[in-house]
Structures are given as structure tokens and as C-alpha cells.
Design a protein around this motif. Structure first.
Motif, PDB file in Angstrom:
ATOM      1  N   UNK A  89       0.783  -1.226   0.000  1.00 56.59           N
ATOM      2  CA  UNK A  89       0.000   0.000   0.000  1.00 56.59           C
ATOM      3  C   UNK A  89       0.816   1.278   0.000  1.00 56.59           C
ATOM      4  N   UNK A  90       2.120   1.173  -0.203  1.00 55.11           N
ATOM      5  CA  UNK A  90       2.991   2.349  -0.207  1.00 55.11           C
ATOM      6  C   UNK A  90       3.846   2.380  -1.469  1.00 55.11           C
ATOM      7  N   UNK A  91       4.236   3.585  -1.874  1.00 51.76           N
ATOM      8  CA  UNK A  91       5.174   3.720  -2.983  1.00 51.76           C
ATOM      9  C   UNK A  91       6.536   3.214  -2.556  1.00 51.76           C
ATOM     10  N   UNK A  92       7.212   2.498  -3.451  1.00 53.78           N
ATOM     11  CA  UNK A  92       8.492   1.891  -3.094  1.00 53.78           C
ATOM     12  C   UNK A  92       9.444   1.914  -4.281  1.00 53.78           C
ATOM     13  N   UNK A  93      10.710   2.132  -3.996  1.00 55.96           N
ATOM     14  CA  UNK A  93      11.795   1.984  -4.964  1.00 55.96           C
ATOM     15  C   UNK A  93      12.655   0.825  -4.498  1.00 55.96           C
ATOM     16  N   UNK A  94      12.710  -0.212  -5.307  1.00 59.35           N
ATOM     17  CA  UNK A  94      13.417  -1.435  -4.918  1.00 59.35           C
ATOM     18  C   UNK A  94      14.717  -1.530  -5.703  1.00 59.35           C
ATOM     19  N   UNK A  95      15.824  -1.658  -4.988  1.00 53.87           N
ATOM     20  CA  UNK A  95      17.138  -1.781  -5.615  1.00 53.87           C
ATOM     21  C   UNK A  95      17.648  -3.208  -5.497  1.00 53.87           C
ATOM     22  N   UNK A  96      18.610  -3.552  -6.339  1.00 52.86           N
ATOM     23  CA  UNK A  96      19.119  -4.916  -6.431  1.00 52.86           C
ATOM     24  C   UNK A  96      20.647  -4.872  -6.344  1.00 52.86           C
ATOM     25  N   UNK A  97      21.183  -4.745  -5.122  1.00 53.24           N
ATOM     26  CA  UNK A  97      22.630  -4.510  -4.969  1.00 53.24           C
ATOM     27  C   UNK A  97      23.500  -5.725  -5.253  1.00 53.24           C
ATOM     28  N   UNK A  98      22.897  -6.912  -5.421  1.00 49.91           N
ATOM     29  CA  UNK A  98      23.708  -8.115  -5.578  1.00 49.91           C
ATOM     30  C   UNK A  98      23.673  -8.688  -6.994  1.00 49.91           C
ATOM     31  N   UNK A  99      23.292  -7.857  -7.966  1.00 56.37           N
ATOM     32  CA  UNK A  99      23.365  -8.305  -9.358  1.00 56.37           C
ATOM     33  C   UNK A  99      24.815  -8.605  -9.722  1.00 56.37           C
ATOM     34  N   UNK A 100      25.023  -9.722 -10.376  1.00 55.45           N
ATOM     35  CA  UNK A 100      26.378 -10.102 -10.756  1.00 55.45           C
ATOM     36  C   UNK A 100      26.839  -9.333 -11.982  1.00 55.45           C
ATOM     37  N   UNK A 101      28.100  -8.927 -11.964  1.00 53.22           N
ATOM     38  CA  UNK A 101      28.702  -8.332 -13.150  1.00 53.22           C
ATOM     39  C   UNK A 101      28.834  -9.410 -14.218  1.00 53.22           C
ATOM     40  N   UNK A 102      28.740  -9.016 -15.459  1.00 48.10           N
ATOM     41  CA  UNK A 102      28.839 -10.007 -16.529  1.00 48.10           C
ATOM     42  C   UNK A 102      29.670  -9.449 -17.675  1.00 48.10           C
ATOM     43  N   UNK A 103      30.370 -10.318 -18.378  1.00 48.08           N
ATOM     44  CA  UNK A 103      31.132  -9.935 -19.568  1.00 48.08           C
ATOM     45  C   UNK A 103      30.143  -9.899 -20.731  1.00 48.08           C
ATOM     46  N   UNK A 104      29.653  -8.692 -21.052  1.00 44.91           N
ATOM     47  CA  UNK A 104      28.560  -8.604 -22.020  1.00 44.91           C
ATOM     48  C   UNK A 104      29.003  -8.978 -23.426  1.00 44.91           C
ATOM     49  N   UNK A 105      30.278  -8.743 -23.774  1.00 50.48           N
ATOM     50  CA  UNK A 105      30.728  -9.162 -25.100  1.00 50.48           C
ATOM     51  C   UNK A 105      30.793 -10.678 -25.202  1.00 50.48           C
ATOM     52  N   UNK A 106      31.317 -11.314 -24.162  1.00 49.87           N
ATOM     53  CA  UNK A 106      31.385 -12.776 -24.158  1.00 49.87           C
ATOM     54  C   UNK A 106      29.983 -13.370 -24.248  1.00 49.87           C
ATOM     55  N   UNK A 107      29.035 -12.819 -23.484  1.00 50.68           N
ATOM     56  CA  UNK A 107      27.674 -13.351 -23.493  1.00 50.68           C
ATOM     57  C   UNK A 107      26.993 -13.124 -24.834  1.00 50.68           C
ATOM     58  N   UNK A 108      27.272 -11.976 -25.468  1.00 54.07           N
ATOM     59  CA  UNK A 108      26.628 -11.717 -26.758  1.00 54.07           C
ATOM     60  C   UNK A 108      27.215 -12.592 -27.854  1.00 54.07           C
ATOM     61  N   UNK A 109      28.518 -12.822 -27.803  1.00 55.01           N
ATOM     62  CA  UNK A 109      29.133 -13.746 -28.760  1.00 55.01           C
ATOM     63  C   UNK A 109      28.593 -15.157 -28.563  1.00 55.01           C
ATOM     64  N   UNK A 110      28.426 -15.556 -27.313  1.00 57.06           N
ATOM     65  CA  UNK A 110      27.860 -16.865 -27.019  1.00 57.06           C
ATOM     66  C   UNK A 110      26.418 -16.968 -27.522  1.00 57.06           C
ATOM     67  N   UNK A 111      25.655 -15.867 -27.371  1.00 54.20           N
ATOM     68  CA  UNK A 111      24.274 -15.857 -27.875  1.00 54.20           C
ATOM     69  C   UNK A 111      24.248 -15.994 -29.387  1.00 54.20           C
ATOM     70  N   UNK A 112      25.207 -15.368 -30.058  1.00 51.08           N
ATOM     71  CA  UNK A 112      25.299 -15.508 -31.516  1.00 51.08           C
ATOM     72  C   UNK A 112      25.595 -16.947 -31.908  1.00 51.08           C
ATOM     73  N   UNK A 113      26.546 -17.577 -31.221  1.00 45.10           N
ATOM     74  CA  UNK A 113      26.874 -18.971 -31.527  1.00 45.10           C
ATOM     75  C   UNK A 113      25.680 -19.881 -31.254  1.00 45.10           C
ATOM     76  N   UNK A 114      24.926 -19.587 -30.185  1.00 41.38           N
ATOM     77  CA  UNK A 114      23.707 -20.364 -29.921  1.00 41.38           C
ATOM     78  C   UNK A 114      22.754 -20.280 -31.108  1.00 41.38           C
ATOM     79  N   UNK A 115      22.586 -19.069 -31.637  1.00 37.18           N
ATOM     80  CA  UNK A 115      21.695 -18.893 -32.794  1.00 37.18           C
ATOM     81  C   UNK A 115      22.201 -19.696 -33.993  1.00 37.18           C
ATOM     82  N   UNK A 116      23.512 -19.694 -34.205  1.00 35.75           N
ATOM     83  CA  UNK A 116      24.091 -20.464 -35.317  1.00 35.75           C
ATOM     84  C   UNK A 116      23.815 -21.957 -35.168  1.00 35.75           C
ATOM     85  N   UNK A 117      23.744 -22.420 -33.916  1.00 38.71           N
ATOM     86  CA  UNK A 117      23.531 -23.842 -33.643  1.00 38.71           C
ATOM     87  C   UNK A 117      22.051 -24.178 -33.472  1.00 38.71           C
ATOM     88  N   UNK A 118      21.179 -23.205 -33.740  1.00 39.73           N
ATOM     89  CA  UNK A 118      19.748 -23.454 -33.662  1.00 39.73           C
ATOM     90  C   UNK A 118      19.189 -23.452 -32.255  1.00 39.73           C
TER      91      UNK A 118
END
Length: 340
Positions: free
Chosen positions: A284-313
Motif C-alpha cells: 500500500x505504499x510507494x516503493x523503490x526497490x534496488x538490487x545490490x547483488x546483481x552479478x557483473x557479466x562480460x557482455x561481449x562474451x555473453x553476446x558472442x555466445x548468444x550468436x553462436x547459440x543462434x548459429x547452432x539453432x
């Protein structure tokens, strides 16, 4: 399963620091067999640095000798179209740097040819792999946002006109801050909305600072040869009344040195992306929720991996050729609107 054979086209920094290291970390799936650059000395130096067997100064020789399965294109924007089309004609999967092209019809032709050849065409919009954006999409899927009806997307620099490369050359780049920076956050906003096509585009571009010169935080530039926009703003309106307000700048008189973010407004909740904050009501109250424990990620590595996944169907969230064509059409409409 045999490994895919990858070729790198482009001998510059983006290949050296982004794509080659990511592919080498995925060596169980892919082997880099060659580097090609119009400057053969760059290709040879890059291949030697990373222990890659072959270097070429001409793409025709690359395809003849190495017959790669996939090609990563890391060249100036005006070369994306001809080099992608050649790779597709050789039945290669293609992972192309952003933006897709300098013209909307080029991007459409690329997507259509990939479809015809039955291969994957994808673009390197790696911010899709940020932990914050993944959380945003989970919040959307869980219904925490309701219907998203407006997104404010910024990629701004106070004085960030690149003092190197071809970033101020319109013929080679196709534009300035919009096509170099703005496309990143535009892709995120469109993806969050389901990649619709806008009914209306209203935009302005500016070049006051670029043509006047001044202090630079990313090297110096020559105002006399500054041919692109230093800032762009656009309002996109979609058939379901959703909208995007987009702002991009190389140079803008603002307080912060830079601002790259999305503000998302939905019928049940909203969010700010970097760092991620959920704006909602709780107990019943307005709230701003933060997520301080999000893991850092290598976004280039993950995007390259996503591309390879697409290549492999496999399922993948990499930016597709079809999405790239939609984005490029919007970019072209923004530039057209700005000259009205």
C-alpha cells in the motif's frame, strides 16, 4: 560436434579487444582461422598477436582458402553492407558490428539474403546482455511492469567527440552520435517493447559544438572536417500508443560527463536501468526497490555466445537481421525527419 570456423574481417581495435578475446574463450565451439583487412599488415599483425594461422588482404582469397562457417565484421559502417552480403553469398553466418548499415534498404537486403541462404545474421548490440537488462525483461515477464507505454532512452556524452578513427566522416559512418551511440539504447527500448515499427517519428539533429570546436574529453577533433551530428533527439510513437523519447550526443552542454540509461514507464511499475531500480507500490505504499547483488557479466562474451547459440539453432536473444532492419529504418526516418 565439430567446431565452427570463424574469420574476422577488420584489423582494428574492436576486433582486437572485443571479438577475438570472446571467441577464444568459446574455443570449444569455434576456432578462429583467419583475419582479413584491406591493410594486410594490420591483418598479419593481429593474427600473429592472437596466434591465428591465416591473414589476408582480400576477402575473396579468404573465402577461397579457408571456407569459414561464420564471419565477424568489425569494419567502418559503410563496409558492413558489402562485406555482409559477400559473407552471406558464401553461406556464412554473420556477426556484424553495429549499426547494421548506413541505409535502411541495405539492412533489409541483408536480412532477406540471410533468410534465403538459411544462415544467421546478427548484430553486436551487447548491452542486451547486461545483468540489469536481463532483470528488466524478467520483471516484464513476471507482470511487475504491466503494459510498458513509454521509455526514455539516453546515451549522452558532455564532450565525447572521438578524436580518432572515422567517427566524424559522414560518408564512412552514415551519421554521428545517433548511429554510433543512440542505436545501443534504441535497440534496448525497442526490444523491451517487442520490436515494433513506429507510426510517427519526429526528430532533430544538431552540430553546433562539433563545428565550433572546443575542449574534448576523448581527444581533439577538427571542426573544419566535422560532417555529422553531435546530438540528436527523437520522439517515436507506436500504433498501441507506446512511445520512445531518444536522446544521443557526442557533445552536449550538460552537467554530467556522460549519461547512458533507460527509464521505463509501465501501467503497474517502472524502472531505471543502470543501476537497476524498480519503481512500484508495496504494502500500500510507494516503493523503490534496488538490487545490490546483481552479478557483473562480460557482455561481449555473453553476446558472442548468444550468436553462436543462434548459429547452432538454440534459443538466443542476440539482435537478429530482421530486428536490425527495423532499427535501421527507424534511424533513417530520424535523419529524414531532422531535415524537414
Amino acid at each position: 560436434m565439430s567446431r565452427l570456423k570463424a574469420a574476422i574481417i577488420g584489423g582494428g581495435n574492436i576486433a582486437d579487444t572485443n571479438h577475438i578475446p570472446a571467441l577464444k574463450q568459446l574455443s570449444e565451439q569455434v576456432e578462429i582461422v583467419a583475419v582479413c583487412s584491406r591493410d594486410f599488415s594490420k591483418a598479419r599483425a593481429l593474427a600473429d598477436k592472437h596466434g591465428i594461422a591465416h591473414a589476408f588482404g582480400e576477402t575473396a582469397e579468404l573465402y577461397r582458402q579457408c571456407t569459414p562457417n561464420l564471419v565477424v565484421i568489425c569494419t567502418p559502417n559503410n563496409l558492413h553492407y558489402p562485406q555482409t552480403m559477400e559473407a552471406l553469398e558464401n553461406s556464412c553466418h554473420v556477426f556484424c558490428e553495429k549499426p547494421p548499415a548506413v541505409k535502411a534498404q541495405n539492412a533489409r537486403d541483408m536480412a532477406d539474403l540471410a533468410n534465403k541462404k538459411g544462415v544467421v545474421l546478427a548484430y553486436n548490440f551487447q548491452l542486451r546482455q547486461a545483468s540489469e537488462f536481463a532483470l528488466l525483461m524478467r520483471c516484464k515477464a513476471d507482470g511487475l511492469l504491466g503494459d510498458i507505454y513509454h521509455i526514455k532512452a539516453n546515451f549522452l556524452r558532455r564532450r565525447g567527440i572521438p578524436g580518432w578513427g572515422y567517427f566524424t566522416n559522414k560518408a564512412m559512418q552514415g551519421g554521428g552520435a545517433l548511429i554510433d551511440l543512440g542505436v545501443h539504447v534504441l535497440d534496448l527500448a525497442l526490444y523491451a517493447l517487442g520490436y515494433p515499427t513506429p507510426e510517427q517519428v519526429i526528430a532533430n539533429t544538431y552540430d553546433f559544438i562539433g563545428k565550433a570546436g572546443g575542449k574534448g574529453l576523448m581527444g581533439t577533433w577538427d571542426p573544419a572536417t566535422f560532417e555529422v551530428e553531435d546530438a540528436a533527439t527523437a520522439y517515436l510513437s507506436f500504433p498501441n500508443k507506446a512511445s520512445i523519447m531518444l536522446s544521443a550526443s557526442f557533445a552536449l552542454n550538460m552537467q554530467a560527463e556522460k549519461d547512458r540509461n533507460l527509464d521505463i514507464f509501465g501501467s503497474k511499475g517502472g524502472a531505471k536501468l543502470f543501476p537497476f531500480t524498480l519503481h512500484t507500490e508495496l504494502a500500500g505504499e510507494l516503493a523503490d526497490i534496488q538490487f545490490p547483488f546483481l552479478e557483473e557479466t562480460d557482455i561481449q562474451l555473453k553476446n558472442t555466445s548468444a550468436f553462436l547459440d543462434a548459429c547452432l539453432g538454440k534459443p538466443s536473444n542476440v539482435c537478429t537481421g530482421e530486428q536490425g532492419a527495423i532499427l535501421q529504418e527507424i534511424v533513417e526516418r530520424i535523419y529524414q525527419s531532422s531535415t524537414r
